[in-house]
Design an enzyme around this catalytic site. Structure first.
Site, mmCIF file in Angstrom:
data_model
loop_
_atom_site.group_PDB
_atom_site.id
_atom_site.type_symbol
_atom_site.label_atom_id
_atom_site.label_comp_id
_atom_site.label_asym_id
_atom_site.label_seq_id
_atom_site.Cartn_x
_atom_site.Cartn_y
_atom_site.Cartn_z
ATOM 1 N N HIS A 192 47.411 37.899 40.707
ATOM 2 C CA HIS A 192 47.175 38.032 42.146
ATOM 3 C C HIS A 192 46.862 39.467 42.566
ATOM 4 O O HIS A 192 46.146 39.688 43.552
ATOM 5 C CB HIS A 192 48.377 37.505 42.931
ATOM 6 C CG HIS A 192 48.467 36.014 42.919
ATOM 7 N ND1 HIS A 192 49.074 35.311 41.891
ATOM 8 C CD2 HIS A 192 48.004 35.088 43.787
ATOM 9 C CE1 HIS A 192 48.983 34.021 42.143
ATOM 10 N NE2 HIS A 192 48.342 33.852 43.287
ATOM 11 N N GLU A 230 40.365 33.238 50.684
ATOM 12 C CA GLU A 230 39.163 33.827 50.097
ATOM 13 C C GLU A 230 37.914 33.509 50.903
ATOM 14 O O GLU A 230 36.789 33.628 50.419
ATOM 15 C CB GLU A 230 38.987 33.342 48.653
ATOM 16 C CG GLU A 230 38.666 31.867 48.507
ATOM 17 C CD GLU A 230 39.911 31.003 48.356
ATOM 18 O OE1 GLU A 230 39.796 29.907 47.785
ATOM 19 O OE2 GLU A 230 40.998 31.417 48.821
#
Length: 311
Positions: A192, A230
């Site tokens: 991440h 995203e």
């Protein structure tokens, strides 16, 4: 401080200006209330010294108009001290009710004037710090902490305003929805932290592409924001469909050109984005429907192989 002295009597202006200059302040003079209102709109005064009885527009009316101007601005308030030759209770009450903050004789003793200016200087410094703090808080509230782009809250505000303006003018409007391809696989494979770094670089590429397009006049006030996760969104007002398509393709190319390794992104091997766009020749109807149509086009771009823009 920068002081706006509103006074029509030349003798008072001369004496008061000399005294204020001796304390190290900058003084600008307006000869009546109307001139003061006009000058106030173009300058950022730290303090206003306002005469009451003047030709054209008196001080009470001028202060009301100045407060109306400030009401349209964020975090705006300027101290106003009324100047008068008669220190009556009625004048004091009227001055405060008109929007003034203090009341002072034009012939105030030197020591009293100097003390008041010291107090006003402290207030001016405090206002400056508060204004800076407010601007910083506003930036935090309006921008995504990771990418630095405007956040979803700011996007919604900007979109509503831009849509209303386009609808009133009958001009074109487009929405682009962007999504990083196979980003879950990227996070699973690289972690991440790497995913956050990837999002930052992609956001920078999107913003740079848009700014370049605006600077060249290919688009006007195109606006990018982080939509969530995203996903990103771009608003493109007042542009032909061809220009919107060119902008979308430029973003696709800019992200791919970053060369961010992505082994799990099928045949591409680098991080890519897919874009769905919906363009209207004239803004009308429901803005949310425009977003839904762009999102549907984004789904088509994904189905057709990703790393592309679909209109």
């Amino acid at each position: 401080m920068k002081i706006l002295l509103v006074e029509d009597a030349r003798s008072v202006v001369k004496v008061m200006t000399a005294r204020l200059l001796s304390y190290g302040h900058e003084v600008v003079n307006a000869q009546n209330g109307l001139e003061a209102v006009t000058m106030f709109a173009d300058m950022q005064a730290d303090l206003i010294l306002m005469d009451i009885e003047m030709p054209v527009m008196n001080g009470f009316v001028a202060v009301n108009k100045i407060r109306e101007i400030e009401a349209t601005q964020h975090w705006a308030w300027t101290p106003i001290i009324f100047l008068t030759s008669s220190d009556t209770v009625d004048n004091l009450i009227t001055a405060i009710e008109a929007g003034g903050d203090d009341f002072m004789s034009k012939y105030v003793p030197e020591s009293v004037l100097e003390a008041k200016m010291k107090a006003m200087s402290r207030i001016a410094n405090l206002r400056q710090r508060l204004t800076q703090a407010h601007a910083q808080l506003q930036k935090i509230a309006d921008h995504d902490g990771l990418t630095g782009l405007p956040n979803r809250r700011r996007l919604d505000q900007h979109a509503d305003a831009a849509w209303r303006a386009a609808a009133q003018a009958g001009t074109p409007f487009a929405v682009l929805m962007l999504d990083l391809d196979n980003f879950k696989n990227y996070n699973d494979h690289y972690g991440h932290q790497a995913g956050d770094d990837c999002l930052k670089r992609v956001a920078q590429a999107i913003e740079a592409t848009i700014q370049h397009s605006n600077a060249r006049g290919l688009t006007v006030q195109a606006f990018a924001a982080r939509y969530g996760g995203e996903e990103f969104a771009v608003l493109v007002p007042s542009a032909k469909q061809e220009r919107c398509q060119q902008l979308a393709q430029a973003i696709v190319s800019a992200v791919s050109a970053l060369g961010i390794a992505h082994e799990k992104n099928n045949a591409w091997g680098v991080t890519t984005v897919s874009i769905g766009g919906h363009w209207l020749q004239a803004a009308q109807g429901d803005l949310q429907q425009v977003f839904r149509q762009a999102d549907a086009k984004l789904y088509q771009a994904k189905q057709q192989g990703r790393n592309r823009a679909q209109f």
